[in-house]
Design a protein around this motif. Structure first.
Motif, mmCIF file in Angstrom:
data_model
loop_
_atom_site.group_PDB
_atom_site.id
_atom_site.type_symbol
_atom_site.label_atom_id
_atom_site.label_comp_id
_atom_site.label_asym_id
_atom_site.label_seq_id
_atom_site.Cartn_x
_atom_site.Cartn_y
_atom_site.Cartn_z
ATOM 1 N N TRP A 169 54.072 43.031 29.046
ATOM 2 C CA TRP A 169 53.549 43.355 29.838
ATOM 3 C C TRP A 169 53.511 45.204 28.712
ATOM 4 O O TRP A 169 52.317 45.903 29.056
ATOM 5 C CB TRP A 169 54.259 44.361 30.817
ATOM 6 N N ALA A 170 55.037 45.722 28.444
ATOM 7 C CA ALA A 170 54.549 47.026 27.563
ATOM 8 C C ALA A 170 53.526 46.688 26.204
ATOM 9 O O ALA A 170 52.428 48.202 26.672
ATOM 10 C CB ALA A 170 55.852 47.110 27.344
ATOM 11 N N ARG A 171 53.274 46.202 26.025
ATOM 12 C CA ARG A 171 52.628 45.633 24.257
ATOM 13 C C ARG A 171 51.037 45.717 24.835
ATOM 14 O O ARG A 171 50.436 46.309 24.371
ATOM 15 C CB ARG A 171 52.732 44.385 23.652
ATOM 16 N N LEU A 172 50.544 45.311 26.004
ATOM 17 C CA LEU A 172 49.707 45.289 26.559
ATOM 18 C C LEU A 172 49.118 46.750 27.168
ATOM 19 O O LEU A 172 47.827 46.409 27.125
ATOM 20 C CB LEU A 172 49.187 43.877 27.714
ATOM 21 N N GLY A 173 50.096 47.468 27.341
ATOM 22 C CA GLY A 173 49.803 48.580 28.454
ATOM 23 C C GLY A 173 49.785 48.582 29.279
ATOM 24 O O GLY A 173 48.436 48.871 29.898
ATOM 25 N N GLY A 174 50.160 47.302 29.840
ATOM 26 C CA GLY A 174 50.035 47.348 31.333
ATOM 27 C C GLY A 174 48.986 46.053 32.015
ATOM 28 O O GLY A 174 47.935 45.850 31.454
ATOM 29 N N PHE A 175 48.884 46.717 33.279
ATOM 30 C CA PHE A 175 47.275 45.399 33.411
ATOM 31 C C PHE A 175 46.424 46.611 34.163
ATOM 32 O O PHE A 175 46.541 48.108 33.905
ATOM 33 C CB PHE A 175 48.049 45.442 35.275
ATOM 34 N N ASP A 176 45.241 46.591 33.957
ATOM 35 C CA ASP A 176 44.096 47.591 34.438
ATOM 36 C C ASP A 176 43.839 48.096 35.369
ATOM 37 O O ASP A 176 43.178 47.470 36.090
ATOM 38 C CB ASP A 176 42.899 46.764 33.361
ATOM 39 N N GLU A 177 44.455 49.461 35.612
ATOM 40 C CA GLU A 177 43.983 49.944 37.088
ATOM 41 C C GLU A 177 42.524 50.128 37.487
ATOM 42 O O GLU A 177 42.279 50.299 38.468
ATOM 43 C CB GLU A 177 44.624 51.599 37.428
ATOM 44 N N SER A 178 41.371 49.837 36.261
ATOM 45 C CA SER A 178 39.614 49.804 36.699
ATOM 46 C C SER A 178 39.946 48.792 37.620
ATOM 47 O O SER A 178 38.719 48.779 38.470
ATOM 48 C CB SER A 178 39.389 50.256 35.914
ATOM 49 N N TYR A 179 40.655 47.004 37.502
ATOM 50 C CA TYR A 179 39.962 45.963 38.429
ATOM 51 C C TYR A 179 40.634 46.555 39.499
ATOM 52 O O TYR A 179 41.898 46.301 39.870
ATOM 53 C CB TYR A 179 41.009 45.309 37.424
ATOM 54 N N ARG A 180 40.036 46.887 40.290
ATOM 55 C CA ARG A 180 41.055 47.380 41.665
ATOM 56 C C ARG A 180 41.865 46.353 42.683
ATOM 57 O O ARG A 180 42.144 46.182 43.648
ATOM 58 C CB ARG A 180 40.914 49.095 42.761
ATOM 59 N N TYR A 181 40.755 45.386 42.886
ATOM 60 C CA TYR A 181 40.470 43.991 43.768
ATOM 61 C C TYR A 181 39.855 43.057 42.853
ATOM 62 O O TYR A 181 38.406 43.115 42.866
ATOM 63 C CB TYR A 181 39.851 44.706 44.950
ATOM 64 N N GLY A 182 39.635 42.099 43.171
ATOM 65 C CA GLY A 182 39.257 40.980 42.407
ATOM 66 C C GLY A 182 39.142 40.830 40.143
ATOM 67 O O GLY A 182 38.939 42.435 39.977
ATOM 68 N N GLY A 183 39.556 40.249 39.648
ATOM 69 C CA GLY A 183 39.446 40.070 38.301
ATOM 70 C C GLY A 183 41.050 40.765 38.498
ATOM 71 O O GLY A 183 41.368 40.569 36.655
ATOM 72 N N ASP A 184 42.083 41.244 38.563
ATOM 73 C CA ASP A 184 43.029 42.073 38.154
ATOM 74 C C ASP A 184 44.085 40.764 37.577
ATOM 75 O O ASP A 184 44.529 41.403 36.520
ATOM 76 C CB ASP A 184 43.224 42.136 39.701
ATOM 77 N N ASP A 185 44.288 40.131 38.408
ATOM 78 C CA ASP A 185 44.836 39.422 37.282
ATOM 79 C C ASP A 185 44.318 38.722 36.155
ATOM 80 O O ASP A 185 44.994 38.595 34.837
ATOM 81 C CB ASP A 185 45.497 37.962 37.847
ATOM 82 N N VAL A 186 42.852 37.893 36.062
ATOM 83 C CA VAL A 186 42.241 36.858 35.543
ATOM 84 C C VAL A 186 42.556 38.023 33.629
ATOM 85 O O VAL A 186 42.614 37.567 32.952
ATOM 86 C CB VAL A 186 40.668 37.117 35.772
ATOM 87 N N GLU A 187 42.087 39.514 34.165
ATOM 88 C CA GLU A 187 41.740 40.246 32.454
ATOM 89 C C GLU A 187 43.325 40.244 32.005
ATOM 90 O O GLU A 187 43.499 40.650 31.011
ATOM 91 C CB GLU A 187 40.974 41.495 33.401
ATOM 92 N N PHE A 188 44.378 40.551 33.168
ATOM 93 C CA PHE A 188 45.404 40.860 32.445
ATOM 94 C C PHE A 188 45.689 39.313 31.484
ATOM 95 O O PHE A 188 46.366 39.706 30.274
ATOM 96 C CB PHE A 188 46.394 40.993 32.987
#
Length: 295
Positions: A169-188
């Motif tokens: 998680w740290a190396r990837l810079g965390g979850f992309d917070e621009s994905y607020r609903y839908g695609g949030d898990d897919v993107e990561f």
């Protein structure tokens, strides 16, 4: 779990919670009954609830010593909440679940066992236990024998049932917070695979998954999911995500026209029709908003 394997340090479970009062107690009780024998903590990110969620969490802290609550001043989206939880997590392994589902007793042990040899893992979603016929008509159950693969690109776990090394998680810079609903898990998890990390699937890590049960909630959720798909295509087309096929969209709209009489029929038929309409309308709106056609 393999009893000969070396012990893992502290395991952290991260769970966002927003207006979760009706379902939260069942999930907390399920977490309290986990068979995992070693140390773990539960980090609940209270994501700006306006119902009794904060009071319920305070009451559970008195009987669940593993529970830590992180208050967020206002709603920050599911990925924002996950990132806050991960930053606060003290474990080397992070497991994610949702406040409206129910984890099976061996869920934690199965994910931890898989994370001994893989940097990220997903479990199985069981859809029948918690859901009505109407909800299942809108989102029919799928075989829970592999990671999800909705887009014909890379597989991914659901954010409601996954785990990863905190270092990943740290190396990837965390979850992309621009994905607020839908695609949030897919993107990561797509980003993780493109960075060279391997994903595993753990069939014994079961989450009883709760679907939206009434027509307005079904419509809102599927519309938001649809809006996220062109955003995913915008971000991953260059990595090989295939474009949507115009023929598939045309056939979907033709099926909806053919099934218009379902709107005057049974509730489950109406729910299935509404789900398809909402998803396709969301894709159209997302295509305009993100300037990438994915219908």
């Amino acid at each position: 779990m393999n009893g000969s394997a070396p012990r893992v340090g502290l395991v952290s479970v991260v769970m966002p919670a927003r207006n979760a009062e009706p379902t939260l107690a069942a999930q907390l009780e399920a977490l309290r009954r986990q068979t995992y024998p070693d140390q773990w903590e539960l980090v609940v990110v209270e994501n700006g609830s306006s119902d009794g969620t904060p009071a319920l969490l305070r009451s559970w802290q008195r009987r669940m010593p593993q529970l830590r609550v992180v208050d967020v001043a206002g709603a920050c989206g599911v990925n924002g909440a996950r990132n806050i939880g991960c930053r606060c997590a003290r474990g080397e392994f992070v497991l994610c679940c949702d406040a409206d589902d129910v984890v099976a007793p061996g869920w934690m042990a199965a994910l931890v066992d898989a994370l001994r040899t893989s940097p990220a893992v997903g479990g199985a979603l069981e859809r029948r236990l918690l859901n009505t016929r109407v909800a299942l008509a809108a989102r029919p159950p799928k075989e829970a024998d592999a990671l999800l693969d909705t887009f014909g690109f890379l597989p991914y776990p659901a954010g409601a049932n996954c785990g990863f090394h905190k270092e990943l998680w740290a190396r990837l810079g965390g979850f992309d917070e621009s994905y607020r609903y839908g695609g949030d898990d897919v993107e990561f998890f797509w980003r993780a695979q493109l960075a060279g990390y391997r994903l595993a699937f753990s069939p014994d890590a079961v989450v009883h998954y709760r679907l939206r049960g009434d027509a307005p909630a079904i419509a809102r959720q599927l519309y938001r999911y649809g809006r996220s798909h062109p955003k995913l295509y915008r971000d991953f087309a260059g990595h090989g995500m295939p474009a949507s096929r115009p023929g598939d969209a045309a056939r979907a709209w033709c099926r909806m026209l053919a099934h218009l009489p379902d709107l005057a029929g049974r509730a489950d038929g109406r729910a299935a029709w509404l789900a398809q309409l909402s998803l396709r309308a969301g894709r159209m709106a997302g295509s305009v908003g993100h300037r990438r056609w994915y219908l």
